[in-house]
Scaffold this active site. Structure first.
Site: not given
Ligand code: AHR
Length: 505
Positions: A173, A244, A291
């Protein structure tokens, strides 16, 4: 009752499913490692201190490659701290998570643990506070068989055979202002290209992942991908995506999170292919969606974040989200979206695996259990193998605040010719009631007539039901009736549900 219709067509090939799509992620964060996979003194710990109950759950979940050791953590990590005699390893600050890292679990221990769970190592490099030289040193330490100071150091540390790590992440990131060593796309693209070029001088067959945006909502999204790839296209193999989702109170939009993920993937493919066209390249860059998950990040940012110059806890309880039924339904729909892009998403990592935004939870000295999200992942990983098939879903729709009108049902199918299994995955996003799903089997070959049909569903009248320490089996998959009517299957999908339908010998 609203309806949806789909057709199982063996010829409607999306692409081969790379097993790496069922990867996961362990970061040195909170209780993922310490008091998670590793708890010496626990009654179920093995001689190395790893919990055998957790090993069994990770195997049951069915994860392929596991990304390690971060995440944000990796951008301040010195890999040398994590090797050699454990008693001599330094304790360090972890600035990313405002914690203390004891380095009692390091590269060797984690690799041994991976061999126990049967997963591949996907190793992330620190391109935040470190650079090309340190990346090359770690590569030589890990992958050279013998004969140099670094390879001999690995051997002296107890590992004769090279680790032979195939997949490497070129930082984490790097577009995020929170990231140690955060850079502009131009600066990161040059560093990533230089590092990748040097790594491929060691081994041209390494598979390298360059950092895409940390989310599609970043202001630099897409331009970041374009600039980074314009530097690194020829020497990398994947570009990463991270996403997410959380329920912020608008359940209808939350249930449609797969629409957002789908648009994200399409945008990254378009950007990568534009760079390909401009360069006149014949090489295709695929996506490592390394992720993805449900994460109540606003809770972390506003409530749980650790602060204070004298406050650096070891293995604190961080990001320990408790997942509900609706979270698991959205989670299952994200897996459907990944499979619908199996031709270009050839690697993915559920973030994360144990205790930290995780499908597996543990209590120190106590039990481990499966969160609601465990079930869609384990079922999909077990059965959605071979190739992904487009099912041409026709569905009633509903209105959402964020995405406009969205199909009530989203679905994908898979065919594993090695075992003769077809699998259909469907999410019903209706909040009002069930949806009647019909599946047309008429284009399947004759031998499919003899296949046994079964279905399992994740749903509950209480959308907030969850598995907890006190009630670890509150939510499980249930059998769902399927009516076979000639070449048609009829299934009533409950409101807010995720369903797996199997046709197998
Ligand atoms: O998965 C949690 C965090 O989310 C990770 O460390 C980061 O890469 C992302 O922002």
């Amino acid at each position: 009752m609203p309806t949806a219709h789909l057709t199982l067509r063996p010829q409607a090939l999306i692409g081969a499913i790379n097993p790496r799509i069922y990867g996961s992620f362990i970061e040195h964060l909170g209780r993922a490692v310490y008091d998670g996979i590793y708890e010496p003194g626990h009654p179920l710990a093995d001689a190395a201190g790893f919990r055998t109950d957790v090993i069994e759950l990770v195997k049951e979940l069915g994860v392929s490659a596991i990304r390690y050791p971060g995440g944000n953590f990796v951008s301040g990590f010195k890999w040398e701290d994590s090797v050699g005699p454990a008693s001599e390893r330094p304790t360090r600050l972890d600035l990313a998570w405002h914690s203390t890292e004891t380095n009692q679990v390091g590269l060797h221990e984690f690799h041994d643990w991976l061999e126990r769970v049967g997963s591949e190592l996907m190793l992330a490099l620190n391109l935040g506070t470190r650079g090309t030289a340190e990346a090359l040193e770690l590569l030589e330490y890990a992958n050279l068989d013998a004969g140099t100071a670094l390879a001999e150091r690995r051997i002296a540390n107890g590992r004769t055979e090279p680790l032979d790590v195939r997949m490497w992440c070129l930082g984490n990131e790097m577009d995020g202002p929170w990231q140690l060593g955060h850079r502009s796309a131009d600066d990161y693209g040059k560093l990533a290209a230089q590092t990748a070029h040097a790594m491929k001088q060691f081994d041209p067959d390494l598979e390298l992942v360059v950092c895409g945006s940390s989310s599609s909502s970043m202001p630099t999204f897409a331009e970041w991908e374009r600039v980074v790839l314009s530097h690194a296209y020829d020497v990398v193999d994947y570009i990463s995506c991270h996403a997410y989702y959380e329920n912020t109170g608008d359940l209808g939009s939350f249930l449609a999170s797969g629409v957002d993920m789908d648009r994200f993937i399409r945008s990254v493919i378009a950007t990568a292919d534009q760079v390909k066209a401009v360069r006149g390249s014949t090489k295709t860059i695929n996506i490592s969606f390394d992720e993805w998950n449900i994460w109540y990040n606003t809770r972390f940012e506003n409530v749980d974040k650790i602060q204070g110059v004298r406050n650096w806890p070891k293995a604190p309880r961080l990001l320990e989200d408790v997942y509900t039924v609706s979270d698991a339904v959205v989670f299952g729909s994200l897996l459907i979206t990944l499979l619908k892009h199996a031709d270009r998403v050839t690697s993915a990592s559920l973030a994360q695996l144990v205790n930290v935004i995780a499908p597996i939870m543990t209590e120190p000295g106590g039990p481990s259990w499966r969160q609601t999200t465990f079930f869609p992942f384990a079922a999909t990983s077990a059965h959605a193998r071979g190739v992904a098939l487009d099912v041409a879903t026709v569905s009633d729709t509903y209105g959402t605040g964020r995405f406009g009108d969205v199909p009530l049902v989203d679905a994908v199918a898979t065919h594993d010719s090695t075992v003769g299994r077809y699998a259909v995955y469907a999410v019903n996003r209706s909040m009002d009631g069930p949806t009647e799903l019909t599946v047309d089997l008429s284009t399947l070959p004759d031998e499919a007539e003899g296949l046994a049909v079964s279905a399992r569903v994740l749903s509950d009248p209480d959308l907030d039901a969850a598995n907890t320490l006190d009630d670890p089996e509150r939510v499980v998959l249930r059998t769902l009736p399927v009516v076979r009517d000639g070449a048609t299957l009829r299934v009533t999908l409950p409101a807010v549900s995720w369903t797996e339908i199997l046709l197998e010998p």
